[in-house]
Design an enzyme around this catalytic site. Structure first.
Site, PDB file in Angstrom:
ATOM      1  CG  PHE A  80      -2.323   5.629  13.442  1.00  0.00           C
ATOM      2  CD1 PHE A  80      -1.661   5.405  14.641  1.00  0.00           C
ATOM      3  CD2 PHE A  80      -2.196   6.866  12.828  1.00  0.00           C
ATOM      4  CE1 PHE A  80      -0.884   6.390  15.219  1.00  0.00           C
ATOM      5  CE2 PHE A  80      -1.420   7.865  13.392  1.00  0.00           C
ATOM      6  CZ  PHE A  80      -0.759   7.636  14.592  1.00  0.00           C
ATOM      7  CG  ASN A 140      -0.181  -0.144   2.494  1.00  0.00           C
ATOM      8  OD1 ASN A 140       0.616   0.712   2.841  1.00  0.00           O
ATOM      9  ND2 ASN A 140      -0.403  -1.249   3.211  1.00  0.00           N
ATOM     10  CE  LYS A 185      -8.303  -3.424  14.380  1.00  0.00           C
ATOM     11  NZ  LYS A 185      -7.312  -3.559  13.321  1.00  0.00           N
ATOM     12  CE  LYS A 239       8.206 -12.019 -14.755  1.00  0.00           C
ATOM     13  NZ  LYS A 239       9.011 -11.363 -15.775  1.00  0.00           N
ATOM     14  CG  ASP A 253      -6.520  -5.369   6.156  1.00  0.00           C
ATOM     15  OD1 ASP A 253      -5.974  -5.414   7.284  1.00  0.00           O
ATOM     16  OD2 ASP A 253      -7.133  -4.374   5.741  1.00  0.00           O
ATOM     17  CE  LYS A 278     -10.911  -0.063  10.988  1.00  0.00           C
ATOM     18  NZ  LYS A 278     -10.189   0.601   9.908  1.00  0.00           N
TER      19      LYS A 278
HETATM   20  O1  C5P Z   1      -8.656  -2.701  10.846  1.00  0.00           O
HETATM   21  P1  C5P Z   1      -7.656  -1.731  10.302  1.00  0.00           P
HETATM   22  O2  C5P Z   1      -6.605  -2.365   9.461  1.00  0.00           O
HETATM   23  O3  C5P Z   1      -8.238  -0.577   9.589  1.00  0.00           O
HETATM   24  O4  C5P Z   1      -6.974  -1.127  11.627  1.00  0.00           O
HETATM   25  C1  C5P Z   1      -5.918  -0.278  11.567  1.00  0.00           C
HETATM   26  C2  C5P Z   1      -5.053  -0.434  12.788  1.00  0.00           C
HETATM   27  O5  C5P Z   1      -4.834  -1.814  13.038  1.00  0.00           O
HETATM   28  C3  C5P Z   1      -3.679   0.164  12.622  1.00  0.00           C
HETATM   29  O6  C5P Z   1      -3.226   0.636  13.881  1.00  0.00           O
HETATM   30  C4  C5P Z   1      -2.849  -0.994  12.109  1.00  0.00           C
HETATM   31  O7  C5P Z   1      -1.478  -0.851  12.413  1.00  0.00           O
HETATM   32  C5  C5P Z   1      -3.477  -2.178  12.825  1.00  0.00           C
HETATM   33  N1  C5P Z   1      -3.481  -3.438  12.057  1.00  0.00           N
HETATM   34  C6  C5P Z   1      -2.767  -4.508  12.523  1.00  0.00           C
HETATM   35  N2  C5P Z   1      -2.771  -5.694  11.846  1.00  0.00           N
HETATM   36  C7  C5P Z   1      -3.493  -5.832  10.716  1.00  0.00           C
HETATM   37  C8  C5P Z   1      -4.245  -4.765  10.236  1.00  0.00           C
HETATM   38  C9  C5P Z   1      -4.210  -3.575  10.921  1.00  0.00           C
HETATM   39  O8  C5P Z   1      -2.092  -4.375  13.549  1.00  0.00           O
HETATM   40  N3  C5P Z   1      -3.473  -6.975  10.084  1.00  0.00           N
END
Ligand code: C5P
Length: 414
Positions: free
Chosen positions: A332, A220, A350, A299, A289, A346
């Site tokens: 974040f 990303n 979390k 390849k 994600d 979130k």
């Molecule tokens: O659910 P989302 O990806 O939008 O959440 C963002 C937050 O979760 C950020 O702080 C990111 O660093 C963390 N995150 C994580 N592991 C993932 C996805 C996001 O720690 N697989």
């Protein structure tokens, strides 16, 4: 004013090593009093003067007050086989420049190193406090104001200038702040810095890369700038910092324990290894994600079409939320829509102390910019909308919020 009271309230200065830079302005004579206050409070002071400063006040005065030789010669080090500007900065807890002339301020902003004070300034990694002093017209010049803004955004501290009658006879802004104010500001900075000493801060930054084959990957737009700025701000406050970073082009913050990772799985492992010991955990990383279900060994050759099967990566932050004990946990959320709703979900899911949310479609906010505009949502139900600012400034604001949480915990004993 009551010096005893001043000494007591700034006892944080005791045993601290202060560099006092004096530049060539009429207020230079007041630096002698400032030096005396620092010494009286128990600090060890080394004075660096620019050539122009010596026209206004004798080095002998400062040498007598500080009880040490005054440093003023860029080339003296070659005679003594030491590199003074580096040696001085290694020991310094704080670098105070009083008075700071328009010339010196602008040279700092431009990275110019043409005298011992400037070379020391560029080598310095301790906090710097500037006490500007100049004629009102000079102070109001857009170049000077812009340079001061730039320095503040880089984390330099500023005290004054005050408004009053100036040496040139004009009245207006530009007078050096009273020495007692400079002294108090120095105490505040040192107090703020030492409050994080002994704290372990774990920060993640940047993107992750999920390999498709040996050539290609999914990632990303994250630059890592926010996480690196947070790491620098925590280091400036005296914390020990572990920075788990995905691939970025950024210079690693000096003093951080840097762990480089590529994939979300590697980030997960590195973070879990350091989580239990950490006091503060800030997850700025934009973790992918999903990853390809299979990483092809060879390849993938061009064809009509290609379907990739993706599987979810572990949600690192959600895992930390479940394991959380004493840690302050901050996440974040980069959003493109329903910012508040998504951030609040979130925050809860979390188990965070607060979440920093931004709309990445907004100009100047989010990935790969030097600025950000965010909203903070707290576990207690409060929220705050911050203005657009540099990531460096935002890092300072976010750590201030952490400071408040730490203080709350100390007072409630939780
Ligand atoms: O659910 P989302 O990806 O939008 O959440 C963002 C937050 O979760 C950020 O702080 C990111 O660093 C963390 N995150 C994580 N592991 C993932 C996805 C996001 O720690 N697989």
């Amino acid at each position: 004013m009551n010096m005893e009271k001043n000494k007591q309230s700034n006892s944080i200065l005791a045993g601290k090593f202060i560099l006092l830079g004096i530049t060539g302005g009429i207020a230079a004579y007041k630096a002698a009093e400032l030096c005396r206050l620092f010494i009286k409070a128990g600090a060890s002071v080394r004075v660096i003067m620019t050539p122009a400063a010596k026209e206004f006040i004798s080095p002998l005065t400062l040498q007598t007050l500080s009880k040490h030789q005054v440093y003023d010669d860029l080339f003296a080090g070659t005679k003594r086989y030491t590199v003074e500007h580096v040696e001085l900065t290694k020991a310094a807890d704080l670098f105070v420049v009083a008075p700071a002339t328009a010339n010196t301020i602008s040279k700092i902003a431009g990275g110019i190193a043409d005298n011992l004070l400037m070379t020391t300034m560029l080598a310095a990694r301790c906090p710097v406090l500037l006490a500007p002093a100049m004629n009102t017209q000079m102070y109001q010049h857009p170049a000077l104001l812009e340079n001061l803004r730039k320095l503040r955004a880089w984390g330099y501290h500023q005290v004054g200038p005050a408004i009053g009658e100036l040496a040139c006879g004009d009245t207006g802004a530009g007078k050096m702040a009273p020495v007692e104010e400079i002294f108090a500001a120095a105490g505040r900075i040192l107090r703020q810095n030492s409050s994080w000493q002994g704290l372990k801060v774990l920060i993640t930054a940047g993107p992750t890369r999920e390999a498709i084959d040996p050539i290609r990957f999914i990632t990303n737009h994250s630059s890592g700038k926010m996480g690196y700025a947070l790491a620098e701000a925590a280091l400036e406050r005296g914390a020990s910092v572990t920075l788990v970073s995905g691939p970025t082009n950024l210079e690693p913050p000096r003093g951080a324990d840097l762990i480089r990772v590529n994939t979300a799985q590697q980030m997960y492992e590195a973070v879990l290894e350091h989580f239990d010991d950490a006091h503060i955990v800030i997850k700025t990383a934009a973790v992918a994600d999903y990853r390809p279900a299979v990483r092809q060994k060879e390849k993938i050759k061009k064809g009509e079409s290609l379907t990739l099967e993706l599987v979810p990566n572990p949600d690192i932050l959600a895992t930390l939320g479940k394991r959380k004990k004493q840690q302050i946990l901050i996440g974040f959320a980069a959003e493109t829509n329903n910012l508040e709703q998504n951030a609040l979900r979130k925050l809860k899911q979390k188990n965070l102390d607060f979440i920093v949310a931004n709309n990445v479609t907004q100009e100047g906010a989010g990935f790969n910019t030097d600025t950000n505009q965010v909203q903070i949502f707290f576990a207690g139900g409060d929220s705050k909308c911050l203005e657009l600012m540099s990531k460096k400034e935002l890092a300072g604001c976010l750590l201030q919020e952490v400071d408040l949480l730490l203080k709350e915990r100390n007072t409630t004993g939780s």
